[in-house]
Design a protein around this motif. Structure first.
Motif, mmCIF file in Angstrom:
data_model
loop_
_atom_site.group_PDB
_atom_site.id
_atom_site.type_symbol
_atom_site.label_atom_id
_atom_site.label_comp_id
_atom_site.label_asym_id
_atom_site.label_seq_id
_atom_site.Cartn_x
_atom_site.Cartn_y
_atom_site.Cartn_z
ATOM 1 N N THR A 6 0.885 -1.218 -0.231
ATOM 2 C CA THR A 6 -0.004 -0.130 -0.004
ATOM 3 C C THR A 6 1.009 1.125 -0.238
ATOM 4 O OG1 THR A 6 -0.092 0.092 2.407
ATOM 5 C CG2 THR A 6 -1.722 -1.170 1.242
ATOM 6 N N TYR A 7 0.273 2.464 -0.066
ATOM 7 C CA TYR A 7 0.936 3.670 -0.081
ATOM 8 C C TYR A 7 0.364 4.624 0.886
ATOM 9 C CZ TYR A 7 2.775 1.098 -4.052
ATOM 10 O OH TYR A 7 3.714 0.415 -4.817
ATOM 11 N N GLN A 8 1.226 5.516 1.418
ATOM 12 C CA GLN A 8 0.713 6.439 2.343
ATOM 13 C C GLN A 8 -0.357 7.382 1.819
ATOM 14 O OE1 GLN A 8 4.094 6.892 5.795
ATOM 15 N NE2 GLN A 8 4.797 8.267 3.802
ATOM 16 N N VAL A 9 -0.184 7.806 0.802
ATOM 17 C CA VAL A 9 -1.387 8.703 0.224
ATOM 18 C C VAL A 9 -1.614 8.408 -1.114
ATOM 19 C CG1 VAL A 9 -0.435 10.731 1.747
ATOM 20 C CG2 VAL A 9 0.582 10.380 -0.676
ATOM 21 N N ALA A 10 -2.675 8.826 -1.696
ATOM 22 C CA ALA A 10 -3.164 8.562 -3.144
ATOM 23 C C ALA A 10 -1.925 8.872 -4.020
ATOM 24 C CB ALA A 10 -4.177 9.315 -3.283
ATOM 25 N N VAL A 11 -1.731 7.901 -4.950
ATOM 26 C CA VAL A 11 -0.630 8.114 -5.908
ATOM 27 C C VAL A 11 -1.079 7.697 -7.404
ATOM 28 C CG1 VAL A 11 0.510 5.968 -5.486
ATOM 29 C CG2 VAL A 11 1.789 7.845 -6.464
ATOM 30 N N ASP A 12 -0.734 8.323 -8.259
ATOM 31 C CA ASP A 12 -0.858 7.919 -9.860
ATOM 32 C C ASP A 12 0.081 8.455 -10.630
ATOM 33 O OD1 ASP A 12 -1.805 7.332 -12.284
ATOM 34 O OD2 ASP A 12 -3.782 8.666 -12.117
ATOM 35 N N VAL A 13 1.127 7.569 -10.977
ATOM 36 C CA VAL A 13 2.265 7.876 -11.549
ATOM 37 C C VAL A 13 2.544 6.968 -12.540
ATOM 38 C CG1 VAL A 13 3.709 6.849 -9.834
ATOM 39 C CG2 VAL A 13 4.532 8.567 -10.880
ATOM 40 N N VAL A 14 3.400 7.467 -13.556
ATOM 41 C CA VAL A 14 3.846 6.497 -14.436
ATOM 42 C C VAL A 14 5.319 6.477 -14.630
ATOM 43 C CG1 VAL A 14 4.114 5.884 -17.046
ATOM 44 C CG2 VAL A 14 1.878 6.895 -16.125
ATOM 45 N N PHE A 15 5.911 5.202 -14.399
ATOM 46 C CA PHE A 15 7.258 4.768 -14.303
ATOM 47 C C PHE A 15 7.753 4.505 -15.628
ATOM 48 C CE2 PHE A 15 6.201 4.271 -9.797
ATOM 49 C CZ PHE A 15 7.036 5.047 -9.164
ATOM 50 N N GLU A 16 9.042 5.104 -16.037
ATOM 51 C CA GLU A 16 9.893 4.395 -17.094
ATOM 52 C C GLU A 16 10.939 3.726 -16.499
ATOM 53 O OE1 GLU A 16 10.580 3.337 -20.944
ATOM 54 O OE2 GLU A 16 9.308 5.355 -20.673
ATOM 55 N N GLY A 73 -2.659 3.955 -6.582
ATOM 56 C CA GLY A 73 -2.944 3.338 -5.367
ATOM 57 C C GLY A 73 -2.928 4.334 -4.202
ATOM 58 N N GLY A 74 -3.092 3.763 -2.910
ATOM 59 C CA GLY A 74 -3.338 4.603 -1.631
ATOM 60 C C GLY A 74 -3.106 3.698 -0.684
ATOM 61 N N PRO A 75 -3.569 4.246 0.766
ATOM 62 C CA PRO A 75 -3.671 3.249 1.995
ATOM 63 C C PRO A 75 -4.500 2.042 1.789
ATOM 64 C CG PRO A 75 -4.072 5.625 2.231
ATOM 65 C CD PRO A 75 -4.189 5.595 0.788
ATOM 66 N N GLU A 76 -5.414 1.884 0.823
ATOM 67 C CA GLU A 76 -6.309 0.782 0.676
ATOM 68 C C GLU A 76 -5.948 -0.387 -0.077
ATOM 69 O OE1 GLU A 76 -8.771 0.474 3.148
ATOM 70 O OE2 GLU A 76 -7.894 2.364 3.662
ATOM 71 N N GLY A 77 -4.769 0.236 -1.078
ATOM 72 C CA GLY A 77 -4.466 -1.009 -2.135
ATOM 73 C C GLY A 77 -3.776 -0.374 -3.135
ATOM 74 N N ALA A 78 -3.465 -1.022 -4.164
ATOM 75 C CA ALA A 78 -2.795 -0.640 -5.611
ATOM 76 C C ALA A 78 -3.094 -1.482 -6.612
ATOM 77 C CB ALA A 78 -1.595 -0.173 -5.410
ATOM 78 N N VAL A 79 -2.894 -1.010 -7.855
ATOM 79 C CA VAL A 79 -2.573 -1.710 -9.011
ATOM 80 C C VAL A 79 -1.503 -1.114 -9.851
ATOM 81 C CG1 VAL A 79 -5.115 -2.346 -9.288
ATOM 82 C CG2 VAL A 79 -4.376 -0.422 -10.155
ATOM 83 N N CYS A 80 -0.957 -1.922 -10.579
ATOM 84 C CA CYS A 80 0.302 -1.439 -11.264
ATOM 85 C C CYS A 80 0.236 -2.285 -12.669
ATOM 86 C CB CYS A 80 1.579 -1.641 -10.529
ATOM 87 S SG CYS A 80 3.148 -0.949 -11.481
ATOM 88 N N VAL A 81 0.099 -1.498 -13.938
ATOM 89 C CA VAL A 81 -0.285 -2.211 -15.223
ATOM 90 C C VAL A 81 0.598 -1.332 -16.243
ATOM 91 C CG1 VAL A 81 -2.530 -2.949 -14.586
ATOM 92 C CG2 VAL A 81 -2.216 -0.808 -15.627
ATOM 93 N N ARG A 82 1.045 -1.928 -17.334
ATOM 94 C CA ARG A 82 1.655 -1.350 -18.394
ATOM 95 C C ARG A 82 0.957 -0.390 -19.094
ATOM 96 N NH1 ARG A 82 6.691 -2.966 -19.680
ATOM 97 N NH2 ARG A 82 7.281 -4.903 -19.146
ATOM 98 N N THR A 83 1.470 0.429 -19.419
ATOM 99 C CA THR A 83 0.700 1.960 -20.261
ATOM 100 C C THR A 83 1.640 2.165 -21.207
ATOM 101 O OG1 THR A 83 -0.304 3.616 -19.744
ATOM 102 C CG2 THR A 83 1.849 3.188 -18.441
#
Length: 409
Positions: free
Chosen positions: A313-323, A340-350
């Motif tokens: 999980t993550y401390q605050v809401a986050v929406d970020v694209v990593f290269e 994601g955020g404090p409740e969980g997250a998803v991470c997918v290709r984009t």
């Protein structure tokens, strides 16, 4: 002769392990220590490189579950017993073992691999980043006093035989695992590790001793330690050598530290391998008289970027694209969107534009929340491609408690 890399046969273990011992200096271990590591060896997850009948390379991977931010226990390969014979260095043997091992870990469906490094510079080229640090110190108990929290005096301390108290200690340890990232859930047989106490490695100290902290008849903490008696012209000058300590609440923890710092005939408490935010750092009256120092501990690699980032999980809401750059495991290369955020997250290709560019090594360093993305960016190892995303991601990746590896493997 050409070398052959193959999965370890149990019948080959003695030769395989002797090569490991030789690579680490050739000093024989105590029989009980050697037996423990044989019993813990997972043969189908261990690799050997052979030159004819001689073993010239070793590597293993324990089956672990490691706590991550949020408290989940994530399947993790504990990379261990890695060595290359001095006669066969610079022939690509280590790279071949790391290549095969990470391919295997991926096939096993374990998104993380971790290790402790004999030399920190070795594993960065295979995508491992330093994810946790540890503290060592020597508390001068003749000059340092402890200020303990309310309720400490209500904790009852009881001396116990370490072996007989092992189940109670393990129960406390198990409750602590999800509270701090980096801790390892102990599988059967691993409870033997804290009890390992070869006489040949005591260096003049006593056998391990144990004290339990209890409240209302329930064990709420423990400490394993040894005492090294010494005398000077002015009198007793012994040392308390802390081996392990765990407690479920501040009062129990303070009671244990106060006990350790007040044992008769001693003038210091030596601690090593402790969390960098350990409670004792704030209990002592004079931190300079403790001389704390830090060093690297757990090195971590994301074997499956998407699954790993989605597992915490993550401390605050986050929406970020990593290269992400990952030359050694190219299946991780490319852009990943983490939401994601404090409740969980998803991470997918984009295919969306990237916000941050970094290698898998930096993701490994930041994964448990002990190393900030902003500090890595200050060293030029993370590049911000969209204004504001570096701070956003760095805050999200943090952890309210420092990650910590409680024991080696």
């Amino acid at each position: 002769m050409t070398t052959e890399l193959r999965v370890l046969d149990p019948a080959e273990w003695d030769d395989w392990y002797e090569n490991l011992v030789l690579a680490f200096g050739g000093v024989a271990e105590a029989p009980e220590e050697r037996q423990l590591w044989r019993d813990l060896t997972e043969f189908d997850r261990s690799l050997g490189v052979w030159d004819g009948e001689s073993c010239v390379g070793t590597a293993g991977a324990f089956t672990f579950r490691m706590s991550v931010p949020g408290g989940a226990l994530v399947p993790t390969a504990g990379v261990t017993m890695v060595s290359v014979a001095a006669t066969h260095r610079r022939r690509g043997i280590l790279s071949s073992m790391m290549r095969r091992q990470l391919d295997d870990v991926r096939a096993w469906g374990e998104p993380l691999a971790v290790l402790t490094a004999s030399e920190p510079e070795i594993y960065g080229r295979f995508g491992y980043g330093i994810a946790t640090y540890q503290t060592r110190a020597t508390i001068d108990t003749t000059r340092v006093r402890l200020t303990v929290p309310e309720g400490t005096d209500e904790v009852v301390l009881r001396q116990a035989d370490p072996a007989k108290a092992a189940a109670a200690c393990e129960a406390v340890y198990a409750r602590l695992v999800p509270r701090r990232p980096g801790m390892l859930a102990r599988r059967p047989e691993w409870e033997r590790l804290p009890l390992l106490d070869p006489e040949s490695e005591r260096g003049g100290a006593s056998p391990k001793q144990c004290v339990l902290a209890e409240r209302d008849g329930e064990v709420v903490g423990y400490a394993l330690y040894a005492i090294k008696p010494e005398w000077s012209q002015s009198g007793p000058d012994g040392s308390v050598l802390l081996k392990d300590l765990g407690a479920l609440d501040p009062a129990a923890e303070a009671a244990l530290w106060r006990f350790l710092c007040s044992i008769d005939l001693t003038s210091s408490v030596t601690v090593h391998g402790r969390p960098v935010d350990d409670a004792w750092l704030h209990l002592v009256s004079d931190i300079r008289r403790c001389a704390p120092a830090q060093r690297d501990s757990l090195h971590l690699r994301l074997v499956d970027v998407g699954a790993a980032l989605a597992a915490r999980t993550y401390q605050v809401a986050v929406d970020v694209v990593f290269e992400v750059a990952d030359a050694f495991c190219p299946w991780n290369e490319g852009r990943w969107r983490l939401t994601g955020g404090p409740e969980g997250a998803v991470c997918v290709r984009t295919e969306d534009p990237a916000d941050l560019a970094l290698s898998v090594r930096e993701l490994g360093a930041a994964y448990l929340g002990g190393v900030s993305l902003t500090s890595l960016a200050a060293a030029g190892r993370v590049r911000e491609l969209r204004d504001g995303t570096l701070v956003e991601a760095s805050v999200a990746f943090g952890s309210p408690v420092a990650p910590w590896l409680p024991h080696g493997f």
